[in-house]
Design an enzyme around this catalytic site. Sequence first.
Site, mmCIF file in Angstrom:
data_model
loop_
_atom_site.group_PDB
_atom_site.id
_atom_site.type_symbol
_atom_site.label_atom_id
_atom_site.label_comp_id
_atom_site.label_asym_id
_atom_site.label_seq_id
_atom_site.Cartn_x
_atom_site.Cartn_y
_atom_site.Cartn_z
ATOM 1 N N ASP A 120 1.417 24.672 10.732
ATOM 2 C CA ASP A 120 0.566 25.011 11.877
ATOM 3 C C ASP A 120 -0.564 25.956 11.453
ATOM 4 O O ASP A 120 -1.714 25.801 11.869
ATOM 5 C CB ASP A 120 1.438 25.651 12.967
ATOM 6 C CG ASP A 120 0.755 25.679 14.323
ATOM 7 O OD1 ASP A 120 -0.234 24.929 14.516
ATOM 8 O OD2 ASP A 120 1.204 26.439 15.193
ATOM 9 N N ASN A 167 7.358 15.071 9.531
ATOM 10 C CA ASN A 167 8.477 14.372 8.899
ATOM 11 C C ASN A 167 8.957 15.213 7.733
ATOM 12 O O ASN A 167 8.205 15.439 6.769
ATOM 13 C CB ASN A 167 8.040 12.991 8.392
ATOM 14 C CG ASN A 167 7.784 12.053 9.558
ATOM 15 O OD1 ASN A 167 8.569 12.010 10.509
ATOM 16 N ND2 ASN A 167 6.685 11.327 9.497
ATOM 17 N N LYS A 225 10.955 15.390 4.597
ATOM 18 C CA LYS A 225 11.479 14.337 3.704
ATOM 19 C C LYS A 225 12.454 14.861 2.667
ATOM 20 O O LYS A 225 13.355 14.161 2.243
ATOM 21 C CB LYS A 225 10.307 13.636 3.011
ATOM 22 C CG LYS A 225 9.495 12.791 3.986
ATOM 23 C CD LYS A 225 8.280 12.193 3.328
ATOM 24 C CE LYS A 225 7.639 11.155 4.217
ATOM 25 N NZ LYS A 225 8.441 9.931 4.366
ATOM 26 N N ARG A 273 -13.656 17.447 22.010
ATOM 27 C CA ARG A 273 -12.980 18.726 21.732
ATOM 28 C C ARG A 273 -11.710 18.539 20.908
ATOM 29 O O ARG A 273 -11.007 19.492 20.617
ATOM 30 C CB ARG A 273 -12.628 19.419 23.064
ATOM 31 C CG ARG A 273 -13.852 19.925 23.838
ATOM 32 C CD ARG A 273 -13.432 20.966 24.863
ATOM 33 N NE ARG A 273 -12.651 20.436 25.947
ATOM 34 C CZ ARG A 273 -11.495 20.957 26.367
ATOM 35 N NH1 ARG A 273 -10.976 22.011 25.787
ATOM 36 N NH2 ARG A 273 -10.854 20.406 27.385
ATOM 37 N N LYS A 274 -11.398 17.298 20.542
ATOM 38 C CA LYS A 274 -10.133 17.036 19.832
ATOM 39 C C LYS A 274 -10.347 16.959 18.319
ATOM 40 O O LYS A 274 -11.228 16.236 17.845
ATOM 41 C CB LYS A 274 -9.510 15.726 20.327
ATOM 42 C CG LYS A 274 -9.048 15.817 21.770
ATOM 43 C CD LYS A 274 -8.338 14.567 22.219
ATOM 44 C CE LYS A 274 -9.313 13.510 22.681
ATOM 45 N NZ LYS A 274 -8.657 12.401 23.384
HETATM 46 C C1 LIG Z 1 -5.677 28.159 15.636
HETATM 47 C C2 LIG Z 1 -6.444 29.184 14.886
HETATM 48 C C3 LIG Z 1 -7.721 29.446 15.565
HETATM 49 C C4 LIG Z 1 -8.604 30.311 15.151
HETATM 50 C C5 LIG Z 1 -8.420 31.105 13.976
HETATM 51 C C6 LIG Z 1 -8.649 32.517 14.286
HETATM 52 C C7 LIG Z 1 -8.370 33.449 13.406
HETATM 53 C C8 LIG Z 1 -7.781 33.090 12.130
HETATM 54 C C9 LIG Z 1 -6.564 33.842 11.930
HETATM 55 C C10 LIG Z 1 -5.415 33.266 11.616
HETATM 56 C C11 LIG Z 1 -5.158 31.813 11.494
HETATM 57 C C12 LIG Z 1 -3.803 31.580 12.030
HETATM 58 C C13 LIG Z 1 -3.667 30.187 12.555
HETATM 59 C C14 LIG Z 1 -2.492 30.185 13.487
HETATM 60 C C15 LIG Z 1 -2.323 28.815 14.105
HETATM 61 C C16 LIG Z 1 -1.420 28.914 15.268
HETATM 62 C C17 LIG Z 1 -1.910 28.006 16.344
HETATM 63 C C18 LIG Z 1 -0.993 28.096 17.511
HETATM 64 O O1 LIG Z 1 0.158 28.332 17.368
HETATM 65 S S1 LIG Z 1 -1.640 27.854 19.049
HETATM 66 C C19 LIG Z 1 -0.200 28.145 20.081
HETATM 67 C C20 LIG Z 1 0.509 26.894 20.449
HETATM 68 N N1 LIG Z 1 -0.308 26.105 21.325
HETATM 69 C C21 LIG Z 1 -0.433 26.402 22.610
HETATM 70 O O2 LIG Z 1 0.143 27.321 23.138
HETATM 71 C C22 LIG Z 1 -1.363 25.494 23.402
HETATM 72 C C23 LIG Z 1 -0.897 25.314 24.821
HETATM 73 N N2 LIG Z 1 -1.741 24.299 25.447
HETATM 74 C C24 LIG Z 1 -2.915 24.647 26.029
HETATM 75 O O3 LIG Z 1 -3.266 25.816 26.143
HETATM 76 C C25 LIG Z 1 -3.767 23.507 26.506
HETATM 77 O O4 LIG Z 1 -3.001 22.367 26.716
HETATM 78 C C26 LIG Z 1 -4.907 23.179 25.486
HETATM 79 C C27 LIG Z 1 -4.352 22.732 24.128
HETATM 80 C C28 LIG Z 1 -5.823 24.409 25.307
HETATM 81 C C29 LIG Z 1 -5.742 22.036 26.040
HETATM 82 O O5 LIG Z 1 -6.045 22.348 27.374
HETATM 83 P P1 LIG Z 1 -7.491 22.064 27.961
HETATM 84 O O6 LIG Z 1 -7.367 22.221 29.435
HETATM 85 O O7 LIG Z 1 -8.537 22.840 27.277
HETATM 86 O O8 LIG Z 1 -7.745 20.564 27.551
HETATM 87 P P2 LIG Z 1 -7.287 19.222 28.276
HETATM 88 O O9 LIG Z 1 -8.397 18.880 29.237
HETATM 89 O O10 LIG Z 1 -5.903 19.297 28.782
HETATM 90 O O11 LIG Z 1 -7.293 18.213 27.043
HETATM 91 C C30 LIG Z 1 -8.490 17.944 26.323
HETATM 92 C C31 LIG Z 1 -8.289 16.609 25.663
HETATM 93 O O12 LIG Z 1 -7.202 16.700 24.741
HETATM 94 C C32 LIG Z 1 -6.148 15.799 25.107
HETATM 95 N N3 LIG Z 1 -4.870 16.463 24.858
HETATM 96 C C33 LIG Z 1 -4.509 17.716 25.222
HETATM 97 N N4 LIG Z 1 -3.268 17.966 24.834
HETATM 98 C C34 LIG Z 1 -2.823 16.852 24.229
HETATM 99 C C35 LIG Z 1 -1.594 16.515 23.605
HETATM 100 N N5 LIG Z 1 -0.579 17.365 23.513
HETATM 101 N N6 LIG Z 1 -1.468 15.280 23.077
HETATM 102 C C36 LIG Z 1 -2.511 14.371 23.112
HETATM 103 N N7 LIG Z 1 -3.715 14.659 23.702
HETATM 104 C C37 LIG Z 1 -3.846 15.878 24.249
HETATM 105 C C38 LIG Z 1 -6.358 15.531 26.585
HETATM 106 O O13 LIG Z 1 -5.815 14.294 26.946
HETATM 107 C C39 LIG Z 1 -7.878 15.521 26.661
HETATM 108 O O14 LIG Z 1 -8.327 14.287 26.115
HETATM 109 P P3 LIG Z 1 -9.574 13.504 26.756
HETATM 110 O O15 LIG Z 1 -9.214 13.227 28.165
HETATM 111 O O16 LIG Z 1 -9.741 12.289 25.912
HETATM 112 O O17 LIG Z 1 -10.743 14.473 26.649
#
Ligand SMILES: CC/C=C\C/C=C\C/C=C\CCCCCCCC(=O)SCCNC(=O)CCNC(=O)[C@H](O)C(C)(C)COP(=O)(O)OP(=O)(O)OC[C@H]1O[C@@H](n2cnc3c(N)ncnc32)[C@H](O)[C@@H]1OP(=O)(O)O
Length: 240
Positions: free
Chosen positions: A161, A183, A185, A206-207
């Site tokens: 992640d 997966n 393995k 946005r994806k």
């Molecule tokens: C990540 C690092 C970022 C920046 C780096 C910054 C600093 C660097 C420092 C360190 C790096 C460390 C990296 C750490 C990485 C950790 C990342 C995480 O753990 S994030 C936490 C886990 N995730 C969540 O909690 C997300 C929870 N979900 C949400 O908040 C929302 O669902 C969302 C993902 C924000 C999307 O919500 P929205 O309302 O903005 O979008 P939607 O209109 O719902 O969807 C847009 C588009 O995407 C499709 N879609 C959404 N989810 C899915 C899915 N699960 N599967 C398939 N498709 C999905 C949705 O259908 C829409 O598609 P469209 O209609 O074709 O546009």
Amino acid sequence: MLRSCTAGLRSLWALRGRREGAARLSADLQPARRLFSTEKAVHKDWALPNPSWSKDLKLLFDQFMKKCEDGSWERLPSCKHTCTYKSEDFKTYFLDPQLVEGEGLSQAQLFTRGFEDGLGFEYVIFNNNDEKRTVCLFQGGPYLQGIPGFLHGGAIATMIDVAFGSCAAISGGAVMTANLNINFKRPVPLCSVVVIHSQLDKLEGRKLFVSCNVRSVDEKTLYSEATGLFIKLDPKKSST
Ligand SMILES: CC/C=C\C/C=C\C/C=C\CCCCCCCC(=O)SCCNC(=O)CCNC(=O)[C@H](O)C(C)(C)COP(=O)(O)OP(=O)(O)OC[C@H]1O[C@@H](n2cnc3c(N)ncnc32)[C@H](O)[C@@H]1OP(=O)(O)O
């Protein structure tokens, strides 16, 4: 293998309690993308060698640092505190001021950087901007054990992640994980080094679609393969 792992564990335990060495300050923040260096103050950079790093990890690190010399690759600095929450990019989305400024968040630190040197996640990520791919060198320490002698699957998922998140954030800015498919393995021996090769496969609105494989240092063993979907946060929507 068990004996070498035990020896590795012993030397890691010996490191416990050792005071942190001189601050590993980032001398080369370079372009390294705004998201990874938004802090005004200079903070310790954790993506640099420390005494717990194995020979393999140091060797690979040196090889990738060489690749950075012509500018095709860059090392991504990594800080423990504040980067994410103090980042203006993220404040835009986490609008509740209580959440941003609250007591709990003053103690917040990046999950993967919360362990003493060598006991948890030791890693560094290199980015190739032209090829839209990253390489994460990861050594999983003894506190990440699942089945005895092997890394916990959740620890592998976490590193995937993080590797994906970095790969996606470089192109997408403030992104969040929407989907991860892994997966598993082969089990990953505790204290060994693995290499996570991630790439951005497709950007669709946005994806951001990413994929990776996790391999041994000699590339002979394929430990895991994964795909992920990251969503670029919409400034018009609050995430809380
Ligand atoms: C990540 C690092 C970022 C920046 C780096 C910054 C600093 C660097 C420092 C360190 C790096 C460390 C990296 C750490 C990485 C950790 C990342 C995480 O753990 S994030 C936490 C886990 N995730 C969540 O909690 C997300 C929870 N979900 C949400 O908040 C929302 O669902 C969302 C993902 C924000 C999307 O919500 P929205 O309302 O903005 O979008 P939607 O209109 O719902 O969807 C847009 C588009 O995407 C499709 N879609 C959404 N989810 C899915 C899915 N699960 N599967 C398939 N498709 C999905 C949705 O259908 C829409 O598609 P469209 O209609 O074709 O546009």
